[in-house]
Design an enzyme around this catalytic site. Sequence first.
Site, short mmCIF file in Angstrom:
data_model
loop_
_atom_site.label_atom_id
_atom_site.label_comp_id
_atom_site.label_asym_id
_atom_site.label_seq_id
_atom_site.Cartn_x
_atom_site.Cartn_y
_atom_site.Cartn_z
N ARG A 27 0.83 -1.22 0.00
CA ARG A 27 0.00 0.00 0.00
C ARG A 27 0.86 1.27 0.00
NH1 ARG A 27 -2.16 -3.58 -1.21
NH2 ARG A 27 -4.06 -4.58 -0.49
N SER A 33 -11.60 0.26 2.90
CA SER A 33 -10.95 -0.27 4.10
C SER A 33 -10.22 0.85 4.81
CB SER A 33 -9.96 -1.38 3.74
OG SER A 33 -10.64 -2.50 3.25
N GLU A 82 -5.68 3.81 6.16
CA GLU A 82 -5.39 3.71 4.73
C GLU A 82 -5.79 4.97 3.97
OE1 GLU A 82 -6.26 0.43 1.27
OE2 GLU A 82 -5.83 -0.25 3.30
#
Length: 350
Positions: free
Chosen positions: A166, A243, A344
């Site tokens: 990520r 998320s 995130e």
Amino acid sequence: MLLLENIPLAPLTTIKIGGPAKYFVEARSVSEAQEAIVFARSRDLPLFVLGGGSNLIVADAGWPGLVLKIAVQGINQHSDSEDGKILFEAGAGESWDKFVSHAVRANCAGVECLSGIPGNVGGTPVQNVGAYGQEVSDTITSVQVLDLKDNQVRELCPEACDFGYRSSIFNTSERERFIVLRVTYALTPEGHPLLTYADLERHFEGRETMPNLAETREAVRHIRARKGMLIVPGDADCQSAGSFFKNPVLTASQHEDLKQRASARGLTVPSYPALETRKKVSAAWLVERSGFAKGFGSGRVGISARHALAIVNRGGASATEVLALKDQIQHRVEEIWGIHLEPEPVMVGF
């Protein structure tokens, strides 16, 4: 370049939260993006680059400078004679799911498990978007960017992007330096779908023949919809930023500590091959085992009834309320499990 003022940003995000942008430009070409940069610098305005708004929390006060929405369009493809791959070049403003659909219809493998992810193509290299066993870094061959150091266009190879879990240079070491304009992906013609993730294995359990790319894409979209992670207008469980927490990547000692803490509570840390390879653990499991079950919260902000990692706006919520729940979850998970959950979404204007 069309310059607008005091444009609400909440409608441009999937969680539908956030105040206005003082100035707003939608750039459909490289030259329009460059012109917007010159304008922002001439006024000494802070700049924020907006993509599809799917992984974003905007402050209630909004953004005091210029919001630049990159809307570069187009999907082109051609063969790569060296390794037989098909190269797909997509504008940063293209819908990501539209691009995946285009690739699957062309019968090219490599992004089928990333179906249904909201947002635009331009955001995929920034977060190194991944799901169900695939990451975009598996297929990206180059990223065309506008370098804010000199307002010039450059091509970056995958190594220069420094992709991680990520992460990339675009959200770490070179944050706020580059604006993604186009991304090129190398996909495998006539390739087989990737079916290593447990959810997909269960979906096709008992099937005697290998599912094709189109069937895999629909399966992924079905699974995401069941978890409230597919954008469906009018569905409160879908009004989220996706998320909210990354799956933690632990050291061997941290992983052992987690297992001991779980054992003391009569629990077993779930193990999935796709996670275990990097000592990754499920953030959703940690959240739920810390008292935040699916459907948690009775106010305007809560947790999705279908996915423990999705903080949802049930209507009229503020960014302040979202961050308060985020802080509550982080504190409790760290208190019980000794693990800090990293958010995130990108936080803008705070």
